[in-house]
Design an enzyme around this catalytic site. Structure first.
Site, mmCIF file in Angstrom:
data_model
loop_
_atom_site.group_PDB
_atom_site.id
_atom_site.type_symbol
_atom_site.label_atom_id
_atom_site.label_comp_id
_atom_site.label_asym_id
_atom_site.label_seq_id
_atom_site.Cartn_x
_atom_site.Cartn_y
_atom_site.Cartn_z
ATOM 1 N N LYS A 219 0.842 -1.194 0.000
ATOM 2 C CA LYS A 219 0.000 0.000 0.000
ATOM 3 C C LYS A 219 0.886 1.256 0.000
ATOM 4 O O LYS A 219 0.696 2.159 -0.784
ATOM 5 C CB LYS A 219 -0.899 -0.050 1.232
ATOM 6 C CG LYS A 219 -1.901 1.068 1.332
ATOM 7 C CD LYS A 219 -2.858 0.789 2.483
ATOM 8 C CE LYS A 219 -3.670 2.002 2.837
ATOM 9 N NZ LYS A 219 -4.587 1.747 3.949
ATOM 10 N N GLU A 225 10.452 -4.680 4.725
ATOM 11 C CA GLU A 225 10.566 -6.057 4.243
ATOM 12 C C GLU A 225 10.276 -6.133 2.749
ATOM 13 O O GLU A 225 11.003 -6.761 1.978
ATOM 14 C CB GLU A 225 9.577 -6.971 4.988
ATOM 15 C CG GLU A 225 9.875 -7.184 6.456
ATOM 16 C CD GLU A 225 9.235 -6.135 7.355
ATOM 17 O OE1 GLU A 225 8.892 -5.031 6.866
ATOM 18 O OE2 GLU A 225 9.083 -6.416 8.555
ATOM 19 N N GLY A 281 -4.951 -2.506 5.318
ATOM 20 C CA GLY A 281 -4.152 -3.632 4.815
ATOM 21 C C GLY A 281 -4.822 -4.974 5.049
ATOM 22 O O GLY A 281 -4.944 -5.797 4.142
ATOM 23 N N ARG A 282 -5.289 -5.214 6.279
ATOM 24 C CA ARG A 282 -5.852 -6.532 6.605
ATOM 25 C C ARG A 282 -7.265 -6.715 6.058
ATOM 26 O O ARG A 282 -7.873 -7.763 6.249
ATOM 27 C CB ARG A 282 -5.816 -6.762 8.116
ATOM 28 C CG ARG A 282 -6.473 -5.685 8.946
ATOM 29 C CD ARG A 282 -6.118 -5.818 10.420
ATOM 30 N NE ARG A 282 -6.611 -4.712 11.222
ATOM 31 C CZ ARG A 282 -5.985 -3.564 11.399
ATOM 32 N NH1 ARG A 282 -4.852 -3.331 10.784
ATOM 33 N NH2 ARG A 282 -6.507 -2.628 12.171
ATOM 34 N N GLU A 367 -4.909 -7.705 15.057
ATOM 35 C CA GLU A 367 -4.435 -6.354 14.732
ATOM 36 C C GLU A 367 -5.604 -5.379 14.821
ATOM 37 O O GLU A 367 -5.424 -4.207 15.128
ATOM 38 C CB GLU A 367 -3.807 -6.321 13.328
ATOM 39 C CG GLU A 367 -2.748 -5.233 13.189
ATOM 40 C CD GLU A 367 -1.988 -5.271 11.883
ATOM 41 O OE1 GLU A 367 -2.603 -5.491 10.829
ATOM 42 O OE2 GLU A 367 -0.760 -5.067 11.906
ATOM 43 N N HIS A 398 -4.856 -34.606 16.975
ATOM 44 C CA HIS A 398 -3.766 -35.473 17.423
ATOM 45 C C HIS A 398 -2.654 -34.683 18.099
ATOM 46 O O HIS A 398 -1.562 -35.198 18.291
ATOM 47 C CB HIS A 398 -3.229 -36.281 16.240
ATOM 48 C CG HIS A 398 -4.280 -37.178 15.665
ATOM 49 N ND1 HIS A 398 -4.388 -38.511 15.999
ATOM 50 C CD2 HIS A 398 -5.308 -36.898 14.832
ATOM 51 C CE1 HIS A 398 -5.438 -39.026 15.359
ATOM 52 N NE2 HIS A 398 -6.013 -38.068 14.654
ATOM 53 N N LYS A 518 9.203 -1.225 14.659
ATOM 54 C CA LYS A 518 9.732 -0.826 13.344
ATOM 55 C C LYS A 518 10.762 0.286 13.513
ATOM 56 O O LYS A 518 11.839 0.244 12.931
ATOM 57 C CB LYS A 518 8.596 -0.259 12.474
ATOM 58 C CG LYS A 518 7.726 -1.245 11.783
ATOM 59 C CD LYS A 518 6.923 -0.496 10.714
ATOM 60 C CE LYS A 518 5.587 -1.105 10.457
ATOM 61 N NZ LYS A 518 4.722 -0.277 9.621
HETATM 62 C C1 G6Q Z 1 -2.663 -4.169 8.026
HETATM 63 C C2 G6Q Z 1 -1.457 -3.458 8.359
HETATM 64 C C3 G6Q Z 1 -0.170 -4.117 7.894
HETATM 65 C C4 G6Q Z 1 0.220 -3.800 6.458
HETATM 66 C C5 G6Q Z 1 1.662 -4.203 6.238
HETATM 67 C C6 G6Q Z 1 2.123 -3.951 4.829
HETATM 68 O O1 G6Q Z 1 -3.776 -3.818 8.311
HETATM 69 O O2 G6Q Z 1 -1.569 -2.150 7.955
HETATM 70 O O3 G6Q Z 1 -0.174 -5.508 8.056
HETATM 71 O O4 G6Q Z 1 -0.632 -4.445 5.571
HETATM 72 O O5 G6Q Z 1 2.492 -3.520 7.141
HETATM 73 O O6 G6Q Z 1 2.010 -2.611 4.498
HETATM 74 P P1 G6Q Z 1 2.185 -2.126 3.034
HETATM 75 O O7 G6Q Z 1 1.110 -2.720 2.204
HETATM 76 O O8 G6Q Z 1 2.111 -0.637 3.072
HETATM 77 O O9 G6Q Z 1 3.537 -2.612 2.563
#
Ligand code: G6Q
Length: 556
Positions: A219, A225, A281-282, A367, A398, A518
């Protein structure tokens, strides 16, 4: 256009949750039912198993094996009413900025709104934009799937690697695994998320760069990462394609809201698929973040998934609270979390394709509702989001089920099962489903000492073989795990999280808790990489760990 402090989202008029009369009534009621056993509840009411069920958007929920009475449901529904759940739902659907700390609307529901409907954000209808992106995704997906989209050397694309993390990874991975049955088997899909170089190295080790397409899903397009992996992917791809920079256009596409950063990376914005700040994001697996899903299952199946989401959205918005699946699921969660003090919820899909569903749900639930202050910034004096965990059945039976059956923690369980299988194979499916029903039965009713004794068990062994029962569970049944069903299932949990967040008066849509780590990592990276001994100003433990790492790095 309503503002962020309109009546619907304003919590200032709400008295603190635990001071409300309905909360107190629930506490009193809890005292009267806490000792009741599911054996008694079922014996008193032979129709309980048929009565305490509800169907919504084609999903069936049996909630009869919960430690509740009709009065519990009545009080929980009153709690939802009095804390303004319906207003909050409407506020979300109207595009109000209910994510108050980030001043954003929360409109994942717009991602699956049918063409022709309208949802306004700051006066602008967002639905047409959603459909423009969908059409662009479809055109691209068709070109890749048909082989028309060629790599730099003219070879067709055989491998697709999504690079993203968190919300830009968990949804795509989960959906790919869940819908593998519907995927194009001539394409290989891999997902790289971890900054641990092993993730990338293993994902590409057997692939030909000339046949590999990377989707950089981020996003913000600034995530440590993802950008680290994206640059390694670029190096790997260029190394395999004669270091010709022009090849990037054929082997890299981006999914992002940040066109400036995408361009800086070298991806043509013609190959960028956008989304918007009102998609968290989620909550983004049905936005362009789902591009890998669409490439795997094709545009038609992707549309079917969106329709499944939308059907559950409509159910959530319109069904009366006491017949509303996400609301009931959310309220039952509150009942165990806040009254029984249960700290976790197990999600147990009896469907191998849903093997990544619990991991996906962990982010969605934890989250979203892992918050310690209310919308107004006041510290809560009640528990908020529980810990979600789980594994597909029957495997878990199991291993960890022992603790659910005979341990000392109360663990409410969600069993998810499908009446027909996508892979009919002899008696497998009957055996699988028999195990779902058997587990919920065993958890609820257990086995008494008398029953154990009557089987001839010696007295000394009896206590070990007793199952107390009274372990609550929900059973969610659907017909088949199709794209359509997956959409409904995900939306069910999205809205149950919403329900809980609304009642707890917290912001389910921010995630400030991920920031500190972070920022600290950014400070530590140069300390690990510095050629000269860096002055360390952390605590003695962190300083020592950094020194130890540097020493062993110098030795190797
Ligand atoms: C989700 C969070 C988080 C996000 C990641 C990746 O709700 O905001 O998990 O999706 O940190 O972020 P980017 O898409 O900006 O790389």
């Amino acid at each position: 256009m309503a503002s962020a402090t309109s009546q619907a989202t304003d919590t200032r008029n709400l008295s603190p949750l635990t001071q409300r009369s309905v909360w107190k009534a629930l506490q009193t009621h809890f005292e009267s039912v806490r000792e009741l056993h599911l054996r008694e509840l079922f014996a008193q009411d032979p129709s309980r198993g048929e009565r305490m069920t509800v169907e919504g958007a084609g999903l069936f929920l049996d909630y009869s094996k919960n430690r509740i009475t009709d009065e519990t449901v009545k009080l929980l529904v009153r709690l939802a009413e009095e804390t303004g759940l319906s207003n909050r739902i409407e506020a979300m659907f109207r595009g109000e900025k209910i994510n108050v700390t980030e001043k954003r609307a929360v409109l994942h529901i717009a991602l699956r709104a049918p063409k022709g409907s309208s949802i306004l954000v700051d006066g602008a209808d967002v639905v047409p934009e959603v459909h423009v992106v969908l059409v662009k995704m479809e055109a691209f997906a068709n070109r890749v799937r048909s082989g028309e989209w060629k790599g730099h050397t003219g070879k067709r694309i055989r491998n697709v690697i999504n690079i993203g993390i968190g919300g830009s990874d968990l949804g795509p991975v989960m959906a790919y695994e869940a819908l593998r049955h519907f995927s194009d088997r001539s394409l290989t899909f891999r997902f790289v998320s971890n900054v641990d170089g092993t993730d990338f190295a293993e994902a590409v080790q057997d692939l030909d760069p000339a046949e590999t397409l990377f989707i950089i899903s981020s996003k913000t397009f600034t995530t440590l990462e993802t950008m680290t992996n994206a640059h390694s992917a670029r190096d790997w791809s260029l190394a395999g394609l004669g270091r010709d920079e022009k090849s990037v256009a054929k082997h890299f596409v981006a999914v992002s809201t940040n066109s400036a950063e995408v361009t800086k990376f070298g991806i043509d914005t013609a190959n960028m698929f956008g989304f918007w700040d009102w998609v968290g994001g989620r909550y983004s697996m049905d936005s362009a973040i789902g591009l890998s899903t669409m490439l795997a299952i094709g545009p038609e199946n992707f549309r079917a998934m969106l329709d499944g989401f939308h059907q559950m959205d409509e159910h959530f918005r319109s069904a009366p609270l006491e017949r509303n699946l996400p609301v009931l699921l959310g309220l039952l969660g509150i009942w165990y979390n806040n009254f029984f003090g249960a700290q976790t919820v197990a999600v147990l899909p009896y469907e191998q394709y849903l093997k990544r569903f619990p991991a996906y749900l962990q982010q969605l639930t934890m989250e979203s509702n892992g918050k310690h202050v209310t919308l107004d910034g006041a510290h809560v004096d009640y528990a908020t989001g529980p810990i979600y965990w789980g594994e597909p059945g029957t495997n878990g039976q199991h291993s960890f089920y022992q603790l659910i059956h005979q341990g000392t923690n109360l663990i409410p369980c969600d069993f998810i099962a499908f009446t027909s299988t996508l892979n009919p194979l002899g008696r497998h499916h009957d055996m699988l489903i028999a195990n779902v029903f058997a587990q919920t039965e065993a958890l609820a009713f257990g086995k008494t000492a008398e029953e154990v004794r009557s089987e001839g068990t010696p007295d000394w062994l009896v206590p070990h073989r007793v199952f107390e029962g009274n372990r609550p569970s929900n059973t969610i049944l659907a017909d088949r795990l199709t794209p359509h069903t997956l959409g409904k299932l995900v939306a069910l949990y999205e809205h149950s999280v919403f329900t809980q967040g609304a009642i707890w008066q917290i912001n389910s849509f921010d995630q400030w808790g991920v920031e500190l780590g972070k920022a600290l990592a950014q400070r530590i990276i140069p300390e690990l990489e510095s050629a000269t001994e860096p002055p360390l100003k952390h605590d003695s433990s962190t300083n020592n760990l950094i020194r130890k790492y540097r020493q062993s790095k110098q030795k190797s």
